[in-house]
Design an enzyme around this catalytic site. Structure first.
Site, PDB file in Angstrom:
ATOM      1  N   HIS A 164       0.909  -1.282  -0.028  1.00 26.91           N
ATOM      2  CA  HIS A 164      -0.022   0.097  -0.034  1.00 26.91           C
ATOM      3  C   HIS A 164       0.913   1.401   0.033  1.00 26.91           C
ATOM      4  O   HIS A 164       0.497   2.424   0.514  1.00 26.91           O
ATOM      5  CB  HIS A 164      -0.911  -0.081   1.180  1.00 26.91           C
ATOM      6  N   SER A 285      14.612  22.273 -15.139  1.00 28.39           N
ATOM      7  CA  SER A 285      13.223  23.164 -15.376  1.00 28.39           C
ATOM      8  C   SER A 285      13.705  24.541 -15.665  1.00 28.39           C
ATOM      9  O   SER A 285      14.804  24.825 -15.551  1.00 28.39           O
ATOM     10  CB  SER A 285      12.474  23.198 -13.920  1.00 28.39           C
ATOM     11  N   LYS A 291      15.899  21.967  -9.775  1.00 28.92           N
ATOM     12  CA  LYS A 291      14.962  20.743 -10.292  1.00 28.92           C
ATOM     13  C   LYS A 291      15.852  19.793 -11.126  1.00 28.92           C
ATOM     14  O   LYS A 291      16.716  20.238 -12.182  1.00 28.92           O
ATOM     15  CB  LYS A 291      13.724  21.075 -10.919  1.00 28.92           C
ATOM     16  N   GLU A 298       8.826   9.147 -16.326  1.00 32.90           N
ATOM     17  CA  GLU A 298       7.402   9.622 -16.528  1.00 32.90           C
ATOM     18  C   GLU A 298       7.056   9.127 -17.795  1.00 32.90           C
ATOM     19  O   GLU A 298       5.705   8.742 -17.925  1.00 32.90           O
ATOM     20  CB  GLU A 298       7.416  11.130 -16.285  1.00 32.90           C
TER      21      GLU A 298
END
Ligand code: ARG
Length: 466
Positions: A164, A285, A291, A298
């Site tokens: 979980h 970024s 970043k 992704e």
């Protein structure tokens, strides 16, 4: 009406037509915009067919030689980018044949003896699909190697295991990596199975019923690297299960990749810092200088959408089609092309990320010890050492976890006196099982997370892969 008296009619099939087709008809009918990708396979199939026709005495050796040379010229024109594809000529088969006719004249017209575009497209698509099976297989082998190297390096490193996405029990890094090696292994076997099943040759089925010419289907099958000719001509021109099986295997493989990608996204975040992805597989970024984004992960997480989409699309195209060929089946290609490209790219990107990735051992270890991850070890100890029924042990442990939580500490930080306050029988020996290294070392059951089990599996996979 002949072509000579009606130049507008299609040169390949316009004999009985009195006019050309509407431009809208041409637009919906043409597949050359995408099936040009099958040019190498189309020419390979035609060369095998022409050689067989000559060997069987159906066309002369001279014609076969002219066809062979002409086809090689067409191939080099296509590869060199000078070939002019025509939408009016519908598809790759007729584009190639028309150019062949320009190049060598009359013998070109004999190439289509004992053949139809129906078996022609079936053989082209199979040849292409076979290459995709092979590419998927080597892509998966490379991924397995990268995962195995990670498993080998960190066979005994500890990390939190989750259920979980909540801390469950400590596991080893090698064990987690090996889970994906196993998945990739099943993906590999699915692609290998599919490839073995699909390697039969449809060429010579002609339009649907076979042919009255004395062709040799075994010869063309062998020339094209197939194990045997397909045994039923109707089946040969009308099934696309080889592409569907590829897509089904690709969908499952993409699902596995998507899960691993999701873990990389989570693990590389500032909150987890389990891994550091290399600059080669990250992006920055444009506004936030700090970043480093896991874009490749992704995208791999998302790519499954196109692959499963292609699977559903082709199943839906094929569903309910009567035997044998129907033009619906021209809709079999574009999405399979895209799905195969997508899968191969996703495999390569994942392999690169895994190979370059640094697992942050200290961070993994610190996380492994947090979240009361050894609570099950404590409960097991109460069963083993004090003879408590597991349900009672579970209850006692739950009280100890609540106590630690209230004090803002972990289980090993509780004192023996505090523990004895919950259950008087607890002794100092309990502290041995509360450490994460002892915890993983104790899980020696077959397939368990203990470093010794992991090392055995790493060695086994090393033998299988190497
Ligand atoms: N372009 C067609 C396809 O991809 C080739 C086969 C055409 N056959 C036919 N009978 N019209 O399916």
């Amino acid at each position: 009406m002949s072509d000579a008296s009606n130049p507008a009619a299609n040169k390949m099939w316009g004999g009985r037509f009195s006019s050309g087709v509407d431009s809208i008809m041409e637009a919906i009918n043409a597949s050359i915009g995408f099936d040009r990708r099958l040019a190498p396979q189309d020419i390979e199939g035609s060369r095998a067919h022409a050689a067989m026709l000559a060997a069987q005495g159906i066309i002369t050796d001279n014609d076969a030689e002219a066809i062979r040379e002409g086809l090689l010229t067409v191939l080099s024109e296509i590869e060199g980018g000078s070939f002019e594809f025509s939408t009016a000529l519908e598809d790759i088969h007729m584009n190639v044949e028309a150019r062949l006719t320009q190049l060598i004249g009359t013998p070109a017209g004999r190439l289509h003896t004992a053949r139809s575009r129906n078996d022609q497209v079936a053989v082209d698509f199979r040849l292409w699909a076979r290459d995709q099976y092979d590419a998927a297989i080597s892509g998966l082998q490379a991924l397995q190697e990268a995962l195995l190297a990670q498993a080998d390096a960190g066979a005994g490193w500890v990390m939190p295991g989750f259920t979980h996405l909540q801390t469950a029990q400590p596991v080893t890094w090698g064990h987690h990596m090996l889970a994906y090696v196993e998945m990739a292994g099943r993906d590999l076997s699915r692609f290998r199975d599919g490839r073995a099943r699909m390697n039969e040759c449809p060429l010579g089925a002609a339009a649907l019923a076979g042919t009255s010419f004395p062709i040799d289907r075994h010869a063309t099958a062998t020339a094209l690297g197939f194990d045997r000719p397909m045994a039923n001509s109707l089946d040969a021109v009308s099934d696309r299960d080889f592409a569907l099986e590829f897509l089904a295997s690709a969908s499952i493989c993409a699902m596995h990749l998507s899960r691993l990608a999701e873990e990389l996204v989570i693990w590389s975040s500032a909150q987890f810092r389990f891994v550091t992805l290399s600059d080669r597989f990250s992006t920055g970024s444009s506004i936030m200088p700090q970043k480093k984004n896991p874009d490749a992960a992704e995208l791999i997480r998302a790519k499954i959408g196109r692959i499963v989409g292609a699977n559903v699309a082709l199943l839906t195209v094929m569903k309910g089609l009567p035997l044998a060929y129907s033009k619906d089946m021209q809709e079999d290609k574009e999405q399979v092309f895209d799905a195969a490209d997508t899968l191969i790219l996703a495999l390569a990107a994942m392999t690169g990320m895994i190979a370059d990735m640094t697992a942050n051992r200290e961070q993994l270890e610190a996380a492994a010890a947090s979240g009361f991850s050894t609570a099950t070890d404590l409960a097991d100890w109460l069963v083993r050492e004090l003879g408590l029924p597991f349900r009672d042990a579970h209850h006692v442990t739950g009280s100890l976890v609540a106590m630690a939580e209230a004090q803002g500490c972990d289980l090993p930080d509780l004192t023996l006196e505090q523990m004895q306050g919950v259950h008087a029988g607890i002794t100092a020996g309990v502290f041995e099982v509360l450490g994460v290294y002892n915890s993983v070392a104790s899980r020696t059951s077959y397939g368990g997370t203990a470093p010794e089990r992991v090392r055995e599996q790493v060695a086994l996979w090393g033998d299988r892969i190497g």
